[in-house]
Design a protein around this motif. Structure first.
Motif, PDB file in Angstrom:
ATOM      1  N   ARG A  32     -58.815 -18.920  87.816  1.00  0.00           N
ATOM      2  CA  ARG A  32     -59.027 -18.641  86.390  1.00  0.00           C
ATOM      3  C   ARG A  32     -57.760 -18.916  85.609  1.00  0.00           C
ATOM      4  O   ARG A  32     -57.776 -19.434  84.505  1.00  0.00           O
ATOM      5  N   GLY A  33     -56.579 -18.542  86.151  1.00  0.00           N
ATOM      6  CA  GLY A  33     -55.315 -18.772  85.456  1.00  0.00           C
ATOM      7  C   GLY A  33     -55.067 -20.251  85.251  1.00  0.00           C
ATOM      8  O   GLY A  33     -54.598 -20.674  84.206  1.00  0.00           O
ATOM      9  N   ALA A  34     -55.365 -21.062  86.236  1.00  0.00           N
ATOM     10  CA  ALA A  34     -55.130 -22.494  86.124  1.00  0.00           C
ATOM     11  C   ALA A  34     -55.953 -23.077  85.003  1.00  0.00           C
ATOM     12  O   ALA A  34     -55.503 -23.914  84.235  1.00  0.00           O
ATOM     13  N   ARG A  35     -57.202 -22.602  84.870  1.00  0.00           N
ATOM     14  CA  ARG A  35     -58.054 -23.136  83.804  1.00  0.00           C
ATOM     15  C   ARG A  35     -57.534 -22.718  82.432  1.00  0.00           C
ATOM     16  O   ARG A  35     -57.537 -23.492  81.492  1.00  0.00           O
ATOM     17  N   ARG A  36     -57.014 -21.440  82.298  1.00  0.00           N
ATOM     18  CA  ARG A  36     -56.481 -20.998  81.000  1.00  0.00           C
ATOM     19  C   ARG A  36     -55.270 -21.826  80.611  1.00  0.00           C
ATOM     20  O   ARG A  36     -55.088 -22.200  79.472  1.00  0.00           O
ATOM     21  N   ILE A  37     -54.385 -22.134  81.531  1.00  0.00           N
ATOM     22  CA  ILE A  37     -53.191 -22.930  81.227  1.00  0.00           C
ATOM     23  C   ILE A  37     -53.592 -24.300  80.715  1.00  0.00           C
ATOM     24  O   ILE A  37     -53.012 -24.834  79.779  1.00  0.00           O
ATOM     25  N   THR A  38     -54.619 -24.876  81.293  1.00  0.00           N
ATOM     26  CA  THR A  38     -55.078 -26.199  80.856  1.00  0.00           C
ATOM     27  C   THR A  38     -55.571 -26.151  79.426  1.00  0.00           C
ATOM     28  O   THR A  38     -55.253 -27.016  78.602  1.00  0.00           O
ATOM     29  N   VAL A  39     -56.309 -25.119  79.060  1.00  0.00           N
ATOM     30  CA  VAL A  39     -56.829 -24.972  77.697  1.00  0.00           C
ATOM     31  C   VAL A  39     -55.670 -24.759  76.718  1.00  0.00           C
ATOM     32  O   VAL A  39     -55.624 -25.334  75.627  1.00  0.00           O
ATOM     33  N   GLN A  40     -54.678 -23.929  77.134  1.00  0.00           N
ATOM     34  CA  GLN A  40     -53.544 -23.666  76.242  1.00  0.00           C
ATOM     35  C   GLN A  40     -52.760 -24.942  75.986  1.00  0.00           C
ATOM     36  O   GLN A  40     -52.317 -25.201  74.860  1.00  0.00           O
ATOM     37  N   ASN A  41     -52.536 -25.729  77.022  1.00  0.00           N
ATOM     38  CA  ASN A  41     -51.820 -27.000  76.844  1.00  0.00           C
ATOM     39  C   ASN A  41     -52.549 -27.910  75.879  1.00  0.00           C
ATOM     40  O   ASN A  41     -51.948 -28.567  75.032  1.00  0.00           O
ATOM     41  N   ALA A  42     -53.843 -27.924  75.999  1.00  0.00           N
ATOM     42  CA  ALA A  42     -54.624 -28.783  75.113  1.00  0.00           C
ATOM     43  C   ALA A  42     -54.501 -28.329  73.668  1.00  0.00           C
ATOM     44  O   ALA A  42     -54.352 -29.134  72.735  1.00  0.00           O
ATOM     45  N   LEU A  43     -54.547 -27.002  73.480  1.00  0.00           N
ATOM     46  CA  LEU A  43     -54.402 -26.485  72.115  1.00  0.00           C
ATOM     47  C   LEU A  43     -53.031 -26.807  71.544  1.00  0.00           C
ATOM     48  O   LEU A  43     -52.884 -27.142  70.360  1.00  0.00           O
ATOM     49  N   CYS A  44     -51.970 -26.664  72.377  1.00  0.00           N
ATOM     50  CA  CYS A  44     -50.612 -26.977  71.918  1.00  0.00           C
ATOM     51  C   CYS A  44     -50.494 -28.437  71.519  1.00  0.00           C
ATOM     52  O   CYS A  44     -49.880 -28.776  70.499  1.00  0.00           O
ATOM     53  N   ILE A  45     -51.056 -29.307  72.344  1.00  0.00           N
ATOM     54  CA  ILE A  45     -50.977 -30.743  72.036  1.00  0.00           C
ATOM     55  C   ILE A  45     -51.707 -31.037  70.728  1.00  0.00           C
ATOM     56  O   ILE A  45     -51.242 -31.802  69.883  1.00  0.00           O
ATOM     57  N   ALA A  48     -49.584 -29.839  67.834  1.00  0.00           N
ATOM     58  CA  ALA A  48     -48.443 -30.721  67.629  1.00  0.00           C
ATOM     59  C   ALA A  48     -48.849 -32.008  66.947  1.00  0.00           C
ATOM     60  O   ALA A  48     -48.172 -32.508  66.035  1.00  0.00           O
ATOM     61  N   LEU A  49     -49.979 -32.567  67.377  1.00  0.00           N
ATOM     62  CA  LEU A  49     -50.457 -33.797  66.759  1.00  0.00           C
ATOM     63  C   LEU A  49     -50.824 -33.569  65.297  1.00  0.00           C
ATOM     64  O   LEU A  49     -50.560 -34.410  64.427  1.00  0.00           O
ATOM     65  N   THR A  50     -51.433 -32.403  65.030  1.00  0.00           N
ATOM     66  CA  THR A  50     -51.804 -32.079  63.649  1.00  0.00           C
ATOM     67  C   THR A  50     -50.557 -31.966  62.771  1.00  0.00           C
ATOM     68  O   THR A  50     -50.495 -32.504  61.661  1.00  0.00           O
ATOM     69  N   ALA A  51     -49.518 -31.232  63.298  1.00  0.00           N
ATOM     70  CA  ALA A  51     -48.284 -31.065  62.533  1.00  0.00           C
ATOM     71  C   ALA A  51     -47.599 -32.397  62.299  1.00  0.00           C
ATOM     72  O   ALA A  51     -47.077 -32.676  61.210  1.00  0.00           O
ATOM     73  N   LEU A  52     -47.602 -33.247  63.342  1.00  0.00           N
ATOM     74  CA  LEU A  52     -46.976 -34.559  63.206  1.00  0.00           C
ATOM     75  C   LEU A  52     -47.693 -35.389  62.163  1.00  0.00           C
ATOM     76  O   LEU A  52     -47.070 -36.098  61.359  1.00  0.00           O
ATOM     77  N   GLY A  53     -49.019 -35.275  62.158  1.00  0.00           N
ATOM     78  CA  GLY A  53     -49.777 -36.010  61.157  1.00  0.00           C
ATOM     79  C   GLY A  53     -49.440 -35.555  59.751  1.00  0.00           C
ATOM     80  O   GLY A  53     -49.300 -36.363  58.832  1.00  0.00           O
ATOM     81  N   VAL A  54     -49.331 -34.228  59.581  1.00  0.00           N
ATOM     82  CA  VAL A  54     -48.991 -33.694  58.253  1.00  0.00           C
ATOM     83  C   VAL A  54     -47.616 -34.183  57.825  1.00  0.00           C
ATOM     84  O   VAL A  54     -47.399 -34.587  56.672  1.00  0.00           O
ATOM     85  N   LEU A  55     -46.637 -34.148  58.767  1.00  0.00           N
ATOM     86  CA  LEU A  55     -45.276 -34.595  58.445  1.00  0.00           C
ATOM     87  C   LEU A  55     -45.249 -36.074  58.094  1.00  0.00           C
ATOM     88  O   LEU A  55     -44.561 -36.496  57.165  1.00  0.00           O
ATOM     89  N   LEU A  56     -46.036 -36.886  58.836  1.00  0.00           N
ATOM     90  CA  LEU A  56     -46.066 -38.320  58.545  1.00  0.00           C
ATOM     91  C   LEU A  56     -46.671 -38.593  57.181  1.00  0.00           C
ATOM     92  O   LEU A  56     -46.181 -39.440  56.420  1.00  0.00           O
TER      93      LEU A  56
END
Length: 419
Positions: A32-45, A48-56
């Motif tokens: 279960r922990g491994a699956r949560r880490i995968t979801v968190q990484n996806a949310l972080c990415i 980050a992409l959203t913030a980068l888009g706003v900055l661009l």
């Protein structure tokens, strides 16, 4: 080697794999922990992409400015500079991108600051001492110094026994490095002397003796340590004991110079022991002998202690602090050819004294008294350079005079090194 048929104990066996259709509730905590880490990484990415888009998108509005100033300069100046209104790094990032920054809290109105921020700082101010703390430290040091000075000059006349005379602590320090007590008819421009003193070249330090210390009035001694009074036959500042008189002070001066790499000799003969009147004749003969034996000697210092007694018979104790300890104040006396000593470079001696005086005034708390120019030569015509040093007075203690000798040595060494 044969294949082992051993079976692992129950606790060492790997758990069986879960079937593909099992529910999450039936999975182990690790899965279960491994699956949560995968979801968190996806949310972080995604964030980050959203913030980068706003900055661009925002940067497109400032593209011309970024091109003109350069990307690194733009980021450094607008993000890392310290705003006059304060604010976090996030506030300054917002200001750099969107043009304004709002700084404030619940108790203060919001302040809208311009995006034009002050010039960048050289290094990020991460660790620092607040100005209030610096001021507090300076105040404490100054307060301690002022307390020491107060204690140094405080004097209770009621503690002087009947029939005795006071030894009064006093400050006779020079007002500045060019103050001169001139008892000659020569017109001296001390500003010119000071300018020449600053240009003195560094001395080439030989392996042979460079400095000679003599004591024309070697029996001149000091008051007892901590004494506040003296009287007839009590605490008299004369002694033939070289551990108690100016010879001891000269010994400290000689040691300090040698330790600093300046080859120095001391003549410990007390030339006034047999006759005070003929003392200068005897010290002149001794200096001549040393110069003949050691032609490398260029500097001769005749170490004395002064005598200052008021009309009410109170002795003066010119004193200050050096390295936090009581220190006698000293005076450099420069002779001249006004009274017939023959022509010699006494102005060179005055220039040397002024160079030493400049360091004493800059580096110490009033160790130097004003320079003194006299008409007699005091045997200073015998060597290339000569000075008479009045280190302390009859009201000072030996330890105070020795401390002054160390201060003089430090200043003289700096002059020799061309500083």
């Amino acid at each position: 080697m044969t294949k082992s048929n051993c079976v692992l104990p129950e606790e060492h066996r790997l758990p069986p794999a879960f079937p593909a259709g099992d529910s999450p509730a039936a999975q182990t905590p690790q899965a279960r922990g491994a699956r949560r880490i995968t979801v968190q990484n996806a949310l972080c990415i995604l964030c980050a992409l959203t913030a980068l888009g706003v900055l661009l998108l925002a940067a497109l509005d400032k593209l011309d400015e970024i091109r003109a100033r350069g990307f690194l300069n733009y980021i450094t100046e607008d993000l890392l500079s310290v705003s006059a209104d304060g604010g976090t790094l996030g506030d300054r990032m917002s200001a750099a991108v969107f043009g304004t920054v709002e700084v404030g809290g619940t108790d203060t109105p919001d302040i809208t600051a311009s995006a034009a921020l002050p010039a960048p700082i050289t290094l990020p101010r991460i660790y620092y001492i607040p100005k209030e703390e610096i001021a507090k430290e300076i105040y404490l040091e100054r307060e301690q110094l002022e307390r020491k000075i107060f204690e140094l000059y405080a004097f209770d006349t009621t503690k002087v026994p009947a029939g005795k005379y006071a030894i009064l602590p006093t400050d006779l320090s020079a007002g500045d490095a060019i103050e001169l007590k001139n008892s000659t008819s020569f017109d001296i421009d001390m500003n010119e002397v000071a300018a020449a003193a600053k240009l003195l070249p560094a001395e080439t330090i030989p392996t042979e003796p460079l400095v000679l210390i003599v004591h024309t009035h070697g029996t001149e001694a000091f008051s007892e340590e901590g004494s506040i009074c003296y009287g007839d036959g009590y605490n008299e500042p004369r002694s033939a004991d070289t551990a108690k008189n100016v010879v001891a002070v000269g010994r400290v001066l000689c040691e300090a110079l040698n330790n600093a790499g300046i080859p120095t000799l001391q003549c410990e003969v007390m030339h006034d022991r047999e006759s005070y009147i003929a003392a200068y004749d005897r010290s002149a003969a001794a200096i001549a002998e040393y110069l003949e034996k050691y032609p490398s000697i260029r500097y001769v210092f005749d170490v004395h202690r002064d005598s200052m007694i008021r009309s009410d018979r109170a002795k003066l104790r010119p004193v200050t602090l050096y390295d936090g300890e009581p220190c006698a104040q000293l005076m450099m006396l420069i002779g001249s050819d006004e009274k017939g000593a023959g022509s010699y470079d006494w102005m060179g001696n005055l220039t040397l004294a002024e160079a030493i005086q400049q360091h004493l005034c800059a580096d110490t708390l009033g160790v130097a008294r004003p320079l003194c120019l006299r008409g007699a030569s005091y045997n200073q015509q015998l060597a290339a350079r000569g000075l008479l040093l009045e280190i302390g007075s009859c009201g000072n203690s030996l330890s105070e005079a020795e401390n002054a000798a160390r201060a003089f040595a430090a200043a003289f060494v700096r002059v020799l090194h061309g500083e």
